[in-house]
Scaffold this active site. Structure first.
Site, PDB file in Angstrom:
ATOM      1  N   LYS A  57      36.603   0.699 -14.591  1.00 40.74           N
ATOM      2  CA  LYS A  57      35.676  -0.424 -15.274  1.00 40.74           C
ATOM      3  C   LYS A  57      34.991   0.357 -16.483  1.00 40.74           C
ATOM      4  O   LYS A  57      34.272   1.539 -16.110  1.00 40.74           O
ATOM      5  CB  LYS A  57      34.960  -0.829 -14.585  1.00 40.74           C
ATOM      6  CG  LYS A  57      33.923  -2.016 -15.264  1.00 40.74           C
ATOM      7  CD  LYS A  57      32.622  -2.457 -14.663  1.00 40.74           C
ATOM      8  CE  LYS A  57      31.402  -1.577 -15.256  1.00 40.74           C
ATOM      9  NZ  LYS A  57      31.178  -1.887 -16.705  1.00 40.74           N
ATOM     10  N   GLU A  99      28.863  11.956 -11.474  1.00 42.79           N
ATOM     11  CA  GLU A  99      28.492  12.542 -12.419  1.00 42.79           C
ATOM     12  C   GLU A  99      27.268  12.003 -13.218  1.00 42.79           C
ATOM     13  O   GLU A  99      27.463  11.132 -13.694  1.00 42.79           O
ATOM     14  CB  GLU A  99      29.600  12.962 -13.556  1.00 42.79           C
ATOM     15  CG  GLU A  99      30.790  13.611 -12.869  1.00 42.79           C
ATOM     16  CD  GLU A  99      30.576  15.152 -12.698  1.00 42.79           C
ATOM     17  OE1 GLU A  99      29.520  15.549 -13.100  1.00 42.79           O
ATOM     18  OE2 GLU A  99      31.770  15.720 -12.552  1.00 42.79           O
ATOM     19  N   CYS A 135      25.145  13.641 -20.992  1.00 41.52           N
ATOM     20  CA  CYS A 135      24.293  13.967 -19.730  1.00 41.52           C
ATOM     21  C   CYS A 135      24.057  15.492 -19.654  1.00 41.52           C
ATOM     22  O   CYS A 135      22.791  15.898 -18.996  1.00 41.52           O
ATOM     23  CB  CYS A 135      25.087  13.485 -18.646  1.00 41.52           C
ATOM     24  SG  CYS A 135      26.914  13.942 -18.594  1.00 41.52           S
ATOM     25  N   GLU A 140      15.312  11.836 -18.475  1.00 40.41           N
ATOM     26  CA  GLU A 140      16.229  12.041 -19.383  1.00 40.41           C
ATOM     27  C   GLU A 140      16.051  10.886 -20.506  1.00 40.41           C
ATOM     28  O   GLU A 140      16.128   9.831 -20.326  1.00 40.41           O
ATOM     29  CB  GLU A 140      17.460  11.750 -18.550  1.00 40.41           C
ATOM     30  CG  GLU A 140      18.677  11.889 -19.360  1.00 40.41           C
ATOM     31  CD  GLU A 140      20.102  11.943 -18.597  1.00 40.41           C
ATOM     32  OE1 GLU A 140      19.986  10.852 -17.888  1.00 40.41           O
ATOM     33  OE2 GLU A 140      21.133  12.622 -18.793  1.00 40.41           O
TER      34      GLU A 140
END
Lengths: 509, 287, 339
Positions: free
Chosen positions: A183, A257, A291, A388
């Site tokens: 997806k 991840e 990331c 983040e």
């Protein structure tokens, strides 16, 4: 007129022929989704690029069924070398259609064309080439002789490197003998659908790769589907946590991840010009939608002012604007939602007392944009030093000794990556040893290679992608009871094997 | 005329010392036939918390010891186990109700397994690490490193010493520190192992041994933010799915329960399950 | 390029240099200073150079770039077979790069051996810049070019001779042997002495370009140190190469020198020029250098006073590009002149 006022140099869109509407790619064909189709837009202009099908739970089930059937009847019966040949074909087709894919990626994602052209798409091809060669050498993957595929892999990928993340997921899965339901992210489905066309050109057996587009609930349906054997996810730590919860108690293998808040540590003996470039590349590459971005600059106090000064001058030469222009350094933020988050966190940074700076640069009228931003006077307790941001926002902190740098770098629930800049080899290696992060870049940053394992410590997730290590999650170790069960199961015609309690036992999840 | 024996008080082993449970609780340990053997400390969530703190503070030193040194320290434990062979066999006979030869075999197997794992300390890294041929001017090396603090629910059936050793030793090899919940009903050999560890060269806090109820302590360990991995090896009879859900909150690494004859069989995979692969890139330039 | 009375400036340059290195220009003091400058990571430098090289300079920007390049060229002939006739031909090309287009800019200078200077000056006639902002300058290589292997007295005589013959600019070579063996003081003193020898009778001074011959220095760190050394000693320009050996100018080497010039400007406010020489043959390559200059130290450096290309074959490639942009079709080598 300044020489630096480069005339527009837009990449041609002539070689890209998008269809007005895309279906789901299931069992080798494009089919309509049962959910309401949704538009995908160019974040630089907010104009619609195409209409994307929306897979509901029933569509996901159809896709998983197709993948299971393809696994049992076709893919698991192929030799490793034949699987490898399909992957080589895919790699070549990606190279042949590289420019088209790059343009599509830039249109859909907002990243500069130089990045999609020079980084993303070449790495996509490299990833397939690398894992193609593994397909008939799995005995040497470190898991014993004749390890077994797991079966059907459910893969959910993010919007920051849409096609590259697809390659990271699909290449090792297919090389290991699994079939796939993938997806793409809701805002960046296009290149995955072009990739589906490539799979048709490669004549990959139907059902080996299925692509279901849609929103969060599509992903949830896929991850939660009872008949998938492993879940591979790249995305936020919040979503990864939810997946870990959802698959708890099952024997689905998971690879996560997740997020990061990487420290980029600059010592006073750093090669300064390269360090500046590394800092810029670390946080402003791909608009900071990375990331492993080096979002926390830890600079030795004695050179703080000089580094910040050089950094500001360097940022002033960055070009923000049309992502299709070959001279653009900073493209568009991928979505209105992401822009909102970046804007909010930056505002909090100011409220908490950090000093905000951005170069003067005009923002285009339409689309989603954010100026490259650095915060100085940041302390470790500030949210911009902990959360983040996933945008072009750098927090600058200082340290005095290597010990302090290490302590500050590790002082985060994340542990994905880190950078070290120093001319002193012994110190570089010692600091690298002590950093609790899965990828350490010394005197460089944001380098990726299919041969190099990537993945995090702590809340940055688990499992590795890339390299020999990247195969581990997709294989059951040879000789394990589960392998025997799995081998038995594939000989049974009827759907998903019911795992015995014995099969549930595993040496390591 | 027989001499009146001096019985041992079985306590917890936390941070290199032998405290009673802070809760003051004990529970009776008996033979399979129900005869009283000893009162074991019934550790509380606070004892578990203290054990995690002790394990965390020991992590730096233990994980940074040279692999050769760690291997030697682990081998030394096997030497000490050998010296206490009779005591372990006696405790196993009593608490598991097995005959002397079987108890002796279990001790032998436990010692041999410990030696097997000790030898991995300076090898697993070579086997599981990789030099990565990246396409660019970079030195690129991947090496496994210990994940940190590992909580373990020791097997609650089978050989009590062998189960414990099979669970604890592989976690220690790479440099993790351990909080282990022992076999609840047969904890004697675990406490004695603690005494071995206390007189070995293992720094205090590297292994912390709790006796008491896995069902009570495991949720606190699974949800503890400073626990990096939890091995649910012996948690098959408790609600381990919820433990795995709790562990997801901070992405704690989870090993699911195992049972049967080959549960926790010695393997490199068991060592690697408690490691993280770190990849280091460095530029290579002649000029 | 203007030649200014610089006696006072020179003295202050020297005292500034000595203040920076913290004492006399001894090997030890210079080593301490030069080795205290941050290092260069070769991989990162080359990556940055490559990234600058991917800038896409098109349409109006390309047009401007091409004319800029022509105006920055030191059109060069440095052959043992050079003759007065060859030099006159070179000067003709310098003055009228494209005979069919009078709007084509002139090059910055012609660069010749010292004994050819009088012929160059004569051929230029009133077009000789001779210290004015217009016209074409005469640059002369000197100091036992290209090896630099001669006594200081011979080198200085070489310089004085060229200056007396009308050279506006002196391209000297450093003593690479001295540099590589750590005799930084000797390299420094020699540059200072050559600079003195550049002084004319009227007190004005020919501009001094210091050739580092980067291909012989072995490392980027050495290039950077040699750049600092040349600037500390009073060089007006730092130049990569003699063109007599490979590798000559490369983009990473030139970038590292531009970075030194940028840092010197930030440190002192003074502007030093950069001249990549040798190996730049196409306009596409040359444009990469313009980009590197503009994005590193600023586009105010893109003037003949602060940036030059030392080249011979580059000019014709640039002219062909220019013709293509004007005529809309590709040109060929027979449509540009050989000198």
């Amino acid at each position: 007129m300044s020489f630096l006022d480069y005339a527009p140099a837009p990449e041609s869109q002539a070689l890209l022929h998008l269809r007005p509407e895309y279906g789901l790619f299931i069992d080798g064909e494009f089919v309509a989704g049962r959910g309401e189709p949704f538009p995908t837009i160019n974040p630089a202009t907010e104009k619609q690029l195409a209409l994307i099908a929306h897979a509901n739970a029933a569509d996901v089930d159809t896709a998983v069924t197709a993948a299971r059937r393809a696994y049992e009847r076709r893919w698991s019966t192929l030799s490793g070398s034949d699987r490898g040949k399909y992957l080589f074909r895919i790699a070549r087709l990606v190279q042949e259609r590289a420019r088209e894919l790059a343009v599509a990626e830039t249109l859909d994602n907002g990243k500069p064309i130089t990045e999609s052209r020079d980084v993303d798409i070449p790495l996509v091809a490299a990833w397939f080439f690398y894992y193609a060669g593994w397909a008939d050498k799995l005995d040497h993957a470190g898991l014993g002789v004749d390890p077994a595929a797991r079966g059907v892999a459910a893969q959910v990928i993010p919007w920051n490197f849409p096609l590259l993340m697809l390659a990271w997921k699909i290449a090792p899965a297919l090389a290991s003998g699994n079939t796939v339901v993938l997806k793409p992210a809701e805002t960046t489905s296009l290149t995955a659908l072009l990739f589906a066309e490539i799979l048709q050109q490669a004549e990959l057996p139907a059902g080996v790769v299925n692509i279901v587009t849609g929103g969060r609930e599509t992903g949830q349906a896929l991850v939660g589907h009872a008949d998938v054997d492993l879940v591979a996810f790249t995305g936020s730590t919040g979503a990864g946590r939810a997946i870990a919860r959802a698959v708890a108690g099952t024997d689905k293998k998971i690879i996560l991840e997740l997020g990061g808040k990487a420290a980029n540590i600059v010592f006073d003996d750093a090669p300064i010009d390269q360090a500046i470039e590394g800092i810029v590349n670390g946080i402003f590459f791909n608009q900071g939608h990375v990331c492993c971005a080096g979002s926390r600059l830890l600079v030795q106090e004695s050179i703080h002012d000089e580094v910040v000064d050089r950094l500001k001058r360097r940022l002033s030469t960055l070009r923000l604007g049309d992502p299709l222009d070959k001279n653009t350094d900073i493209g568009a933020i991928n979505s209105a939602d992401q822009l909102k988050r970046i804007t909010e966190l930056s505002a909090i940074g100011e409220e908490e007392g950090a000093e905000r700076w951005s170069p003067d640069c005009e923002l285009p009228e339409n689309g989603f944009w954010f100026r490259p931003t650095i915060f100085t006077n940041v302390s470790t307790s500030h949210r911009i030093a902990r959360d983040e941001v996933f945008g072009p926002v750098l927090s600058v902190l200082t340290f005095r000794t290597p010990e302090e740098a290490i302590a500050k770098a590790n002082n985060t629930p994340y542990g994905l990556s880190a950078g070290i800049w120093s001319d002193k080899g012994s110190r570089v290696l010692a600091v690298a040893d002590r950093l609790r992060a899965g990828v350490i870049w010394a005197n460089t940053f944001n380098r990726f290679d299919p041969a190099s394992p990537f993945g995090g410590y702590k809340e940055s997730g688990y499992g590795r992608e890339g390299g020999r290590h990247g195969l581990a999650a997709y294989l059951r170790p040879a000789g394990s009871a589960a392998v025997a069960a799995a081998r038995h199961a594939v000989t049974v015609e009827s759907g998903h094997p019911v795992k015995s309690p014995a099969a549930r036992k595993k040496a390591a999840k | 005329m027989t001499r009146l024996a001096v019985p041992k008080t079985y306590k917890l082993y936390i941070g290199g010392t032998f405290p009673r449970s802070e809760s003051g609780r004990v529970y009776a340990v008996t033979t399979p036939g129900g005869d009283f053997l000893a009162n074991a400390a019934q550790a509380s969530r606070k004892d578990a918390r203290d054990a995690v703190v002790a394990a965390r503070s020991a992590f730096g030193g233990w994980s940074r010891a040279t692999p050769y040194n760690r291997g030697q320290v682990l081998y030394r434990i096997a030497e000490l186990l050998e010296g206490r062979r009779t005591q372990f066999a006696h405790e196993i006979m009593q608490s598991e109700g097995v005959p002397a030869p079987a108890a002796g075999r279990q001790v032998d197997e436990a010692i041999d397994r410990w030696v097997w794992y000790a030898g991995w300390a300076d090898k697993y890294l070579q086997v599981a690490g990789n030099a990565n041929p990246v396409s660019g001017p970079y030195f690129n090396l991947s090496v496994p490193e210990p994940t940190g603090v590992v909580a373990i629910i020791a097997p609650q059936s089978g050989g009590s010493l062998l189960g414990l050793v099979s669970a604890v030793a592989p976690a220690l090899v790479s440099g993790n520190t351990v909080v282990v919940v022992a076999d609840e009903t047969r904890p004697l050999s675990a406490i004695t192992l603690g005494e071995v560890l206390a007189t070995s060269d293992v720094p205090g806090g590297v292994v912390n041994i709790l006796t008491g109820s896995p069902a009570e302590m495991a949720p606190w360990l699974a949800s503890h933010a400073d626990v990096n991995a939890i091995d649910l090896l012996g948690a098959g009879d408790v609600d381990w799915v919820h433990l795995e859900i709790d562990a997801a909150e901070t992405l704690t690494r989870v090993l699911q329960p195992e049972s049967g004859a080959d549960a926790a069989a010695p393997s490199l995979a068991r060592i690697l399950a408690f490691t993280e692969t770190k990849t280091v890139w460095h530029t290579k330039g002649l000029l | 390029m203007t030649s200014t009375p610089v006696v006072a400036t020179q003295a202050s340059t020297r005292s500034r240099a000595l203040a920076l290195i913290g004492g006399e220009a001894t090997d030890a003091n210079l080593r301490r200073y030069l080795h205290g400058i941050p290092g260069i990571d070769a991989v990162g430098l080359e990556q940055r150079a490559a990234a600058l090289g991917t800038r896409s300079i098109k349409t109006s920007s390309k047009k401007r770039a091409i004319d800029t390049i022509i105006g920055l060229i030191d059109l060069t002939t440095l052959e043992g077979a050079d003759t007065p006739g060859k030099v006159r031909s070179l000067v003709g090309k310098a003055l009228t790069p494209d005979p069919v287009d009078p709007g084509c800019p002139r090059v910055a200078a012609v660069c010749v051996y010292g004994d050819m200077v009088p012929y160059a000056v004569e051929a230029l006639g009133s077009a000789h810049a001779a210290g004015r902002d217009q016209g074409v300058s005469v640059a002369s290589v000197a100091t036992a070019f290209p090896s630099g292997r001669a006594s200081l007295a011979v080198k200085l005589a070489d310089v004085a001779d060229a200056v007396a013959a009308g050279a506006d600019e002196i391209d000297m070579v450093i003593d690479r042997g001295a540099f590589l063996s750590g005799r930084f003081g000797q390299v420094y003193d020699e540059i200072v002495a050559v600079k003195d020898a550049c002084r004319r009778a009227d007190g004005s001074v020919a501009h001094l370009k210091v050739i580092l011959e980067t291909g012989e220095l072995g490392t980027y760190d050495n290039v950077r140190r040699a750049s600092w050394l040349a600037i500390l000693a009073g060089g007006d320009f730092i130049k990569t190469s003699t063109g007599k050996m490979q590798p000559a100018a490369t983009l990473p080497v030139t970038l590292s020198m531009i970075e030194v010039v940028r840092d010197w400007h930030r440190l002192t406010g003074a502007k030093v020029g950069v001249k990549p020489a040798g190996g730049i043959r196409t306009s596409k390559d040359a444009i990469k250098y313009l980009v590197a200059v503009a994005e590193t130290v600023g586009d105010e450096w893109l003037t003949p006073g602060l940036f030059r290309f030392g080249a011979s074959s580059l000019l014709n490639d640039v002219l062909m590009q220019r013709q293509k942009m004007q005529g809309g079709h590709y040109s060929g080598p027979d449509y540009v002149t050989i000198d």
